[in-house]
Design an enzyme around this catalytic site. Structure first.
Site, short mmCIF file in Angstrom:
data_model
loop_
_atom_site.label_atom_id
_atom_site.label_comp_id
_atom_site.label_asym_id
_atom_site.label_seq_id
_atom_site.Cartn_x
_atom_site.Cartn_y
_atom_site.Cartn_z
N CYS A 116 0.79 -1.22 -0.21
CA CYS A 116 0.12 -0.04 -0.09
C CYS A 116 0.77 1.37 -0.15
O CYS A 116 0.24 2.26 -0.43
CB CYS A 116 -1.13 -0.10 1.13
SG CYS A 116 -2.42 -1.04 0.82
N HIS A 256 -2.98 7.68 2.46
CA HIS A 256 -3.66 6.15 1.77
C HIS A 256 -4.99 6.02 2.42
O HIS A 256 -5.29 6.07 3.63
CB HIS A 256 -2.60 5.13 2.41
CG HIS A 256 -3.06 3.94 1.80
ND1 HIS A 256 -3.52 3.37 0.63
CD2 HIS A 256 -3.25 2.68 2.82
CE1 HIS A 256 -3.75 2.26 0.64
NE2 HIS A 256 -3.67 1.75 1.60
N ASN A 286 -9.96 0.58 -0.50
CA ASN A 286 -8.64 0.69 -0.38
C ASN A 286 -8.13 0.03 -1.96
O ASN A 286 -8.20 -1.25 -2.19
CB ASN A 286 -8.04 -0.25 0.52
CG ASN A 286 -6.43 -0.02 0.60
OD1 ASN A 286 -5.81 0.24 -0.42
ND2 ASN A 286 -6.17 -0.90 1.89
#
Ligand SMILES: CC(C)(COP(=O)(O)OP(=O)(O)OC[C@H]1O[C@@H](n2cnc3c(N)ncnc32)[C@H](O)[C@@H]1OP(=O)(O)O)[C@@H](O)C(=O)NCCC(=O)NCCS
Length: 331
Positions: A116, A256, A286
Protein backbone atom coordinates in the site's frame (compact mmCIF):
# COMPACT_ATOMS: atom_id res chain seq x y z
CA UNK A 1 21.48 28.20 -11.33
CA UNK A 2 18.63 27.42 -8.90
CA UNK A 3 18.24 23.89 -7.54
CA UNK A 4 16.01 21.57 -9.60
CA UNK A 5 13.04 20.19 -7.69
CA UNK A 6 10.61 17.53 -8.92
CA UNK A 7 7.03 18.76 -9.39
CA UNK A 8 3.82 16.97 -10.28
CA UNK A 9 2.57 18.72 -13.43
CA UNK A 10 -0.36 16.51 -14.51
CA UNK A 11 -2.74 13.90 -13.11
CA UNK A 12 -4.90 11.19 -14.71
CA UNK A 13 -7.08 8.37 -13.39
CA UNK A 14 -9.27 5.43 -14.24
CA UNK A 15 -11.70 3.27 -12.29
CA UNK A 16 -13.70 0.40 -13.79
CA UNK A 17 -17.46 0.78 -14.32
CA UNK A 18 -18.69 -2.10 -12.15
CA UNK A 19 -19.74 -0.85 -8.69
CA UNK A 20 -19.62 -3.38 -5.84
CA UNK A 21 -21.81 -1.85 -3.12
CA UNK A 22 -22.10 -2.83 0.54
CA UNK A 23 -25.61 -4.04 -0.28
CA UNK A 24 -24.25 -6.49 -2.87
CA UNK A 25 -21.59 -7.67 -0.39
CA UNK A 26 -24.39 -8.40 2.09
CA UNK A 27 -25.59 -11.08 -0.35
CA UNK A 28 -22.10 -12.60 -0.67
CA UNK A 29 -20.79 -12.79 2.93
CA UNK A 30 -22.14 -12.41 6.48
CA UNK A 31 -21.83 -8.63 6.79
CA UNK A 32 -23.94 -5.51 6.59
CA UNK A 33 -23.76 -1.92 5.38
CA UNK A 34 -23.81 -0.49 8.90
CA UNK A 35 -20.84 -2.61 10.05
CA UNK A 36 -18.76 -1.78 6.98
CA UNK A 37 -19.59 1.94 7.06
CA UNK A 38 -18.87 2.47 10.75
CA UNK A 39 -15.67 0.34 10.80
CA UNK A 40 -14.17 1.52 7.50
CA UNK A 41 -16.09 4.43 5.92
CA UNK A 42 -16.45 2.42 2.68
CA UNK A 43 -19.77 2.41 0.80
CA UNK A 44 -18.71 0.98 -2.55
CA UNK A 45 -15.69 -0.07 -4.63
CA UNK A 46 -14.99 -0.59 -8.33
CA UNK A 47 -14.17 -4.02 -9.75
CA UNK A 48 -12.53 -4.74 -13.11
CA UNK A 49 -14.54 -7.39 -14.97
CA UNK A 50 -13.55 -9.17 -18.17
CA UNK A 51 -11.35 -12.14 -18.87
CA UNK A 52 -7.65 -11.43 -19.28
CA UNK A 53 -7.92 -7.82 -18.10
CA UNK A 54 -5.26 -7.14 -15.48
CA UNK A 55 -3.53 -4.25 -13.80
CA UNK A 56 -2.03 -3.02 -17.09
CA UNK A 57 -5.57 -2.40 -18.39
CA UNK A 58 -6.15 0.04 -15.50
CA UNK A 59 -2.66 1.58 -15.80
CA UNK A 60 -3.01 2.19 -19.55
CA UNK A 61 -6.39 3.92 -19.11
CA UNK A 62 -5.07 6.19 -16.32
CA UNK A 63 -1.96 7.09 -18.35
CA UNK A 64 -4.06 7.83 -21.43
CA UNK A 65 -6.31 10.10 -19.35
CA UNK A 66 -3.22 12.06 -18.21
CA UNK A 67 -1.77 12.21 -21.74
CA UNK A 68 -5.06 13.57 -23.15
CA UNK A 69 -5.58 16.13 -20.36
CA UNK A 70 -1.99 17.41 -20.55
CA UNK A 71 -1.68 17.20 -24.34
CA UNK A 72 1.54 15.26 -23.76
CA UNK A 73 3.43 13.56 -26.58
CA UNK A 74 4.01 10.04 -25.19
CA UNK A 75 7.29 9.87 -27.11
CA UNK A 76 8.64 12.54 -24.72
CA UNK A 77 8.21 10.28 -21.68
CA UNK A 78 11.61 8.95 -20.58
CA UNK A 79 10.67 6.65 -17.70
CA UNK A 80 7.45 4.80 -16.82
CA UNK A 81 7.16 3.37 -13.31
CA UNK A 82 4.15 1.22 -12.41
CA UNK A 83 3.69 1.02 -8.66
CA UNK A 84 1.66 -2.11 -8.01
CA UNK A 85 1.19 -5.09 -5.72
CA UNK A 86 -0.74 -6.97 -8.41
CA UNK A 87 1.38 -7.03 -11.59
CA UNK A 88 -0.09 -8.70 -14.68
CA UNK A 89 2.31 -11.60 -14.24
CA UNK A 90 5.28 -12.77 -12.12
CA UNK A 91 7.88 -11.82 -14.72
CA UNK A 92 7.73 -9.40 -17.68
CA UNK A 93 6.95 -6.07 -16.09
CA UNK A 94 3.52 -4.47 -16.24
CA UNK A 95 5.25 -1.12 -16.83
CA UNK A 96 6.89 -2.30 -20.07
CA UNK A 97 3.59 -3.43 -21.54
CA UNK A 98 1.83 -0.27 -20.34
CA UNK A 99 4.49 1.98 -21.88
CA UNK A 100 4.25 0.23 -25.25
CA UNK A 101 0.47 0.48 -25.28
CA UNK A 102 0.48 4.23 -24.58
CA UNK A 103 3.16 4.92 -27.19
CA UNK A 104 5.97 5.76 -24.74
CA UNK A 105 8.46 4.17 -27.12
CA UNK A 106 11.46 6.18 -25.86
CA UNK A 107 11.01 5.23 -22.20
CA UNK A 108 12.64 2.65 -19.98
CA UNK A 109 10.27 1.04 -17.52
CA UNK A 110 9.98 -0.94 -14.33
CA UNK A 111 7.46 -2.03 -11.71
CA UNK A 112 7.90 -1.34 -8.03
CA UNK A 113 6.10 -2.91 -5.11
CA UNK A 114 5.85 -1.74 -1.54
CA UNK A 115 2.22 -2.90 -1.09
CA UNK A 116 0.00 0.00 0.00
CA UNK A 117 3.04 2.33 0.13
CA UNK A 118 4.04 1.60 -3.48
CA UNK A 119 2.91 4.96 -4.83
CA UNK A 120 4.41 6.92 -1.91
CA UNK A 121 7.79 5.21 -2.40
CA UNK A 122 7.33 5.65 -6.17
CA UNK A 123 7.08 9.42 -5.65
CA UNK A 124 10.49 9.32 -3.98
CA UNK A 125 12.00 7.29 -6.84
CA UNK A 126 10.42 9.37 -9.63
CA UNK A 127 11.46 12.64 -7.96
CA UNK A 128 15.06 11.44 -7.53
CA UNK A 129 15.45 10.86 -11.27
CA UNK A 130 14.23 14.43 -11.91
CA UNK A 131 16.27 16.08 -9.11
CA UNK A 132 19.46 14.41 -10.39
CA UNK A 133 18.91 16.21 -13.69
CA UNK A 134 19.04 12.92 -15.58
CA UNK A 135 15.44 12.91 -16.89
CA UNK A 136 12.76 15.54 -17.50
CA UNK A 137 9.56 13.50 -17.96
CA UNK A 138 8.83 10.68 -15.54
CA UNK A 139 5.41 9.02 -15.53
CA UNK A 140 4.47 7.37 -12.23
CA UNK A 141 1.38 5.16 -12.30
CA UNK A 142 -0.23 3.55 -9.24
CA UNK A 143 -2.47 0.67 -10.31
CA UNK A 144 -3.92 -2.39 -8.65
CA UNK A 145 -6.45 -5.02 -9.54
CA UNK A 146 -6.94 -6.05 -5.92
CA UNK A 147 -9.96 -8.20 -6.88
CA UNK A 148 -7.45 -10.65 -8.43
CA UNK A 149 -6.07 -11.58 -4.97
CA UNK A 150 -9.20 -11.19 -2.84
CA UNK A 151 -11.26 -14.10 -1.56
CA UNK A 152 -14.89 -13.02 -1.88
CA UNK A 153 -15.79 -15.52 0.84
CA UNK A 154 -13.56 -13.79 3.42
CA UNK A 155 -15.52 -10.93 4.98
CA UNK A 156 -12.41 -9.55 6.71
CA UNK A 157 -10.78 -8.58 3.39
CA UNK A 158 -13.39 -8.50 0.62
CA UNK A 159 -15.19 -5.49 2.10
CA UNK A 160 -12.05 -3.36 2.03
CA UNK A 161 -10.36 -3.56 -1.37
CA UNK A 162 -11.20 -2.26 -4.84
CA UNK A 163 -9.58 -1.83 -8.26
CA UNK A 164 -8.31 1.40 -9.82
CA UNK A 165 -5.40 3.40 -11.18
CA UNK A 166 -3.99 6.90 -11.13
CA UNK A 167 -1.04 8.52 -12.88
CA UNK A 168 1.11 11.60 -12.30
CA UNK A 169 3.81 13.26 -14.39
CA UNK A 170 6.95 14.52 -12.66
CA UNK A 171 8.89 17.35 -14.31
CA UNK A 172 11.75 19.64 -13.19
CA UNK A 173 10.81 22.89 -11.46
CA UNK A 174 13.04 25.86 -10.75
CA UNK A 175 10.57 27.82 -8.56
CA UNK A 176 11.12 25.56 -5.56
CA UNK A 177 7.80 23.74 -6.04
CA UNK A 178 7.34 19.96 -5.95
CA UNK A 179 8.76 17.39 -3.53
CA UNK A 180 10.34 19.07 -0.49
CA UNK A 181 11.06 16.27 1.99
CA UNK A 182 10.32 12.63 2.75
CA UNK A 183 10.32 10.33 5.77
CA UNK A 184 10.10 6.67 4.64
CA UNK A 185 10.49 3.56 6.80
CA UNK A 186 10.06 -0.25 6.71
CA UNK A 187 9.81 -3.06 9.28
CA UNK A 188 9.88 -6.55 7.79
CA UNK A 189 8.78 -8.18 11.03
CA UNK A 190 5.29 -6.97 10.14
CA UNK A 191 4.89 -9.16 7.08
CA UNK A 192 3.21 -12.00 8.93
CA UNK A 193 0.19 -9.75 9.59
CA UNK A 194 -0.58 -8.74 6.00
CA UNK A 195 0.44 -10.75 2.97
CA UNK A 196 -0.53 -12.48 -0.26
CA UNK A 197 1.70 -15.47 0.33
CA UNK A 198 1.67 -17.94 -2.51
CA UNK A 199 3.14 -17.34 -5.95
CA UNK A 200 6.37 -16.01 -4.43
CA UNK A 201 9.66 -17.96 -4.52
CA UNK A 202 9.43 -19.14 -0.91
CA UNK A 203 5.85 -20.24 -1.42
CA UNK A 204 5.29 -21.63 -4.93
CA UNK A 205 1.71 -22.14 -6.01
CA UNK A 206 0.76 -25.76 -5.51
CA UNK A 207 -2.58 -27.52 -5.78
CA UNK A 208 -2.53 -27.95 -2.01
CA UNK A 209 -1.91 -24.23 -1.42
CA UNK A 210 -4.66 -23.24 -3.86
CA UNK A 211 -7.11 -25.60 -2.14
CA UNK A 212 -6.49 -23.63 1.10
CA UNK A 213 -7.03 -20.30 -0.69
CA UNK A 214 -3.29 -19.53 -0.49
CA UNK A 215 -3.44 -17.30 -3.55
CA UNK A 216 -5.49 -14.71 -1.66
CA UNK A 217 -4.45 -11.76 0.50
CA UNK A 218 -4.66 -12.33 4.22
CA UNK A 219 -4.54 -9.82 7.05
CA UNK A 220 -4.80 -9.72 10.80
CA UNK A 221 -6.96 -6.60 10.69
CA UNK A 222 -6.60 -5.42 14.27
CA UNK A 223 -2.77 -5.58 14.30
CA UNK A 224 -2.54 -3.87 10.92
CA UNK A 225 -4.96 -1.19 12.12
CA UNK A 226 -2.93 -0.41 15.26
CA UNK A 227 0.35 -0.22 13.36
CA UNK A 228 -1.19 1.90 10.61
CA UNK A 229 -2.65 4.41 13.06
CA UNK A 230 0.60 4.77 14.98
CA UNK A 231 3.03 4.89 12.07
CA UNK A 232 1.06 7.06 9.65
CA UNK A 233 0.44 9.65 12.33
CA UNK A 234 4.05 9.44 13.56
CA UNK A 235 5.49 9.93 10.06
CA UNK A 236 3.14 12.86 9.46
CA UNK A 237 4.17 14.57 12.72
CA UNK A 238 7.86 14.02 11.90
CA UNK A 239 7.60 15.55 8.42
CA UNK A 240 5.69 18.56 9.79
CA UNK A 241 8.16 19.17 12.63
CA UNK A 242 11.17 18.81 10.37
CA UNK A 243 9.80 21.42 7.96
CA UNK A 244 8.39 23.89 10.48
CA UNK A 245 4.80 23.18 9.36
CA UNK A 246 1.66 23.16 11.49
CA UNK A 247 -2.10 22.69 11.06
CA UNK A 248 -2.44 26.18 9.58
CA UNK A 249 0.38 25.95 7.03
CA UNK A 250 -0.68 22.50 5.79
CA UNK A 251 -3.28 22.93 3.02
CA UNK A 252 -4.05 19.25 2.33
CA UNK A 253 -3.55 15.79 3.80
CA UNK A 254 -3.54 13.09 1.10
CA UNK A 255 -3.49 9.90 3.16
CA UNK A 256 -3.65 6.31 1.90
CA UNK A 257 -7.33 5.32 1.84
CA UNK A 258 -7.24 2.09 3.87
CA UNK A 259 -9.78 2.91 6.54
CA UNK A 260 -11.49 6.22 7.34
CA UNK A 261 -10.70 5.75 11.03
CA UNK A 262 -6.95 5.54 10.29
CA UNK A 263 -7.11 8.72 8.19
CA UNK A 264 -9.16 10.56 10.84
CA UNK A 265 -6.68 9.52 13.55
CA UNK A 266 -3.78 10.91 11.50
CA UNK A 267 -5.60 14.21 10.91
CA UNK A 268 -6.57 14.47 14.59
CA UNK A 269 -2.97 13.91 15.69
CA UNK A 270 -2.01 17.17 13.91
CA UNK A 271 -5.33 18.92 14.71
CA UNK A 272 -6.03 19.37 11.02
CA UNK A 273 -9.33 20.89 9.88
CA UNK A 274 -11.35 17.98 8.35
CA UNK A 275 -11.99 20.19 5.29
CA UNK A 276 -8.27 19.83 4.47
CA UNK A 277 -8.38 16.02 4.56
CA UNK A 278 -8.79 14.49 1.10
CA UNK A 279 -11.25 11.59 1.27
CA UNK A 280 -12.72 9.28 -1.37
CA UNK A 281 -12.57 5.91 0.42
CA UNK A 282 -16.39 5.85 0.43
CA UNK A 283 -16.38 5.51 -3.39
CA UNK A 284 -13.38 3.28 -4.09
CA UNK A 285 -12.34 1.43 -0.90
CA UNK A 286 -8.65 0.58 -0.60
CA UNK A 287 -7.16 0.47 -4.12
CA UNK A 288 -3.63 -0.10 -2.69
CA UNK A 289 -1.20 1.70 -5.08
CA UNK A 290 -3.93 3.84 -6.64
CA UNK A 291 -5.32 5.61 -3.56
CA UNK A 292 -3.00 8.65 -3.59
CA UNK A 293 -3.24 9.51 -7.32
CA UNK A 294 -7.02 8.89 -7.24
CA UNK A 295 -7.21 11.49 -4.46
CA UNK A 296 -5.15 13.96 -6.51
CA UNK A 297 -7.44 13.38 -9.46
CA UNK A 298 -10.60 13.98 -7.42
CA UNK A 299 -9.20 17.11 -5.73
CA UNK A 300 -7.20 18.50 -8.67
CA UNK A 301 -9.61 21.40 -9.31
CA UNK A 302 -9.29 22.53 -5.66
CA UNK A 303 -5.48 22.34 -5.49
CA UNK A 304 -3.70 25.69 -5.94
CA UNK A 305 -0.14 26.46 -6.96
CA UNK A 306 2.02 26.65 -3.82
CA UNK A 307 -0.34 24.55 -1.64
CA UNK A 308 1.45 22.48 1.00
CA UNK A 309 0.34 18.86 0.54
CA UNK A 310 1.29 16.11 2.98
CA UNK A 311 1.13 12.55 1.63
CA UNK A 312 1.06 9.64 4.08
CA UNK A 313 0.73 5.89 3.67
CA UNK A 314 1.08 2.59 5.51
CA UNK A 315 0.97 -0.93 4.11
CA UNK A 316 2.09 -4.55 4.02
CA UNK A 317 5.76 -5.15 4.65
CA UNK A 318 5.34 -3.14 6.85
CA UNK A 319 6.18 -0.05 4.79
CA UNK A 320 5.13 3.49 5.63
CA UNK A 321 6.03 7.15 5.54
CA UNK A 322 5.12 10.71 4.66
CA UNK A 323 6.10 13.13 1.91
CA UNK A 324 5.85 16.92 1.87
CA UNK A 325 5.17 18.37 -1.60
CA UNK A 326 4.37 21.88 -2.80
CA UNK A 327 1.68 21.76 -5.50
CA UNK A 328 2.91 23.27 -8.77
CA UNK A 329 -0.10 24.36 -10.83
CA UNK A 330 -3.65 25.68 -10.95
CA UNK A 331 -5.94 23.56 -13.12
C1 LIG B 1 -10.46 -4.96 8.91
C2 LIG B 1 -11.04 -4.01 9.95
C3 LIG B 1 -12.03 -3.07 9.31
C4 LIG B 1 -11.77 -4.84 10.99
O1 LIG B 1 -12.27 -3.98 11.99
P1 LIG B 1 -12.05 -4.31 13.53
O2 LIG B 1 -12.80 -3.31 14.30
O3 LIG B 1 -10.56 -4.41 13.77
O4 LIG B 1 -12.74 -5.69 13.64
P2 LIG B 1 -12.15 -7.09 14.12
O5 LIG B 1 -11.26 -7.66 13.04
O6 LIG B 1 -11.54 -6.90 15.47
O7 LIG B 1 -13.46 -7.92 14.21
C5 LIG B 1 -14.51 -7.57 15.11
C6 LIG B 1 -15.65 -8.51 14.90
O8 LIG B 1 -16.29 -8.24 13.64
C7 LIG B 1 -16.33 -9.43 12.84
N1 LIG B 1 -16.18 -9.05 11.43
C8 LIG B 1 -15.07 -9.01 10.68
N2 LIG B 1 -15.35 -8.62 9.43
C9 LIG B 1 -16.68 -8.39 9.41
C10 LIG B 1 -17.56 -7.96 8.41
N3 LIG B 1 -17.16 -7.67 7.16
N4 LIG B 1 -18.87 -7.82 8.71
C11 LIG B 1 -19.31 -8.09 9.95
N5 LIG B 1 -18.52 -8.51 10.95
C12 LIG B 1 -17.21 -8.66 10.68
C13 LIG B 1 -15.18 -10.26 13.34
O9 LIG B 1 -15.38 -11.62 13.04
C14 LIG B 1 -15.21 -9.96 14.81
O10 LIG B 1 -16.19 -10.73 15.40
P3 LIG B 1 -15.93 -11.41 16.85
O11 LIG B 1 -15.68 -10.26 17.80
O12 LIG B 1 -17.22 -12.16 17.10
O13 LIG B 1 -14.74 -12.27 16.66
C15 LIG B 1 -9.93 -3.21 10.67
O14 LIG B 1 -9.18 -4.04 11.51
C16 LIG B 1 -8.99 -2.54 9.71
O15 LIG B 1 -9.37 -1.65 8.98
N6 LIG B 1 -7.72 -2.94 9.74
C17 LIG B 1 -6.72 -2.35 8.88
C18 LIG B 1 -6.93 -2.89 7.51
C19 LIG B 1 -6.05 -2.22 6.55
O16 LIG B 1 -5.92 -1.04 6.58
N7 LIG B 1 -5.47 -3.03 5.66
C20 LIG B 1 -4.67 -2.57 4.61
C21 LIG B 1 -3.50 -1.87 5.14
S1 LIG B 1 -2.83 -0.92 3.93
Amino acid sequence: MSKISAAITAVGAYVPDYVLTNQILETMVDTNDEWITTRTGIKERRILKGEGKGTSYLAIKAAQDLINKKGLNPEDIELVIVATATPDMKAASTASYTASQIGAINAFTFDMDAACSSFLYGMSVAASYIESGRYKNVLLIGADKMSSIINYKDRATCIIFGDGAGAVLFEPNEEGLGLQDEYLRSDGSGREFLQATYGGSSFPVTEEAMAKGGQYAFQEGRTVFKNAVFNMADATVKILDRNGLDKDSVDWLAAHQANKRIIDATAERINLDPAKVMMNIQKYGNTTSATLPLLLNDYESQLKKGDNVIFAAFGGGFNWGAIYLKWAYNS
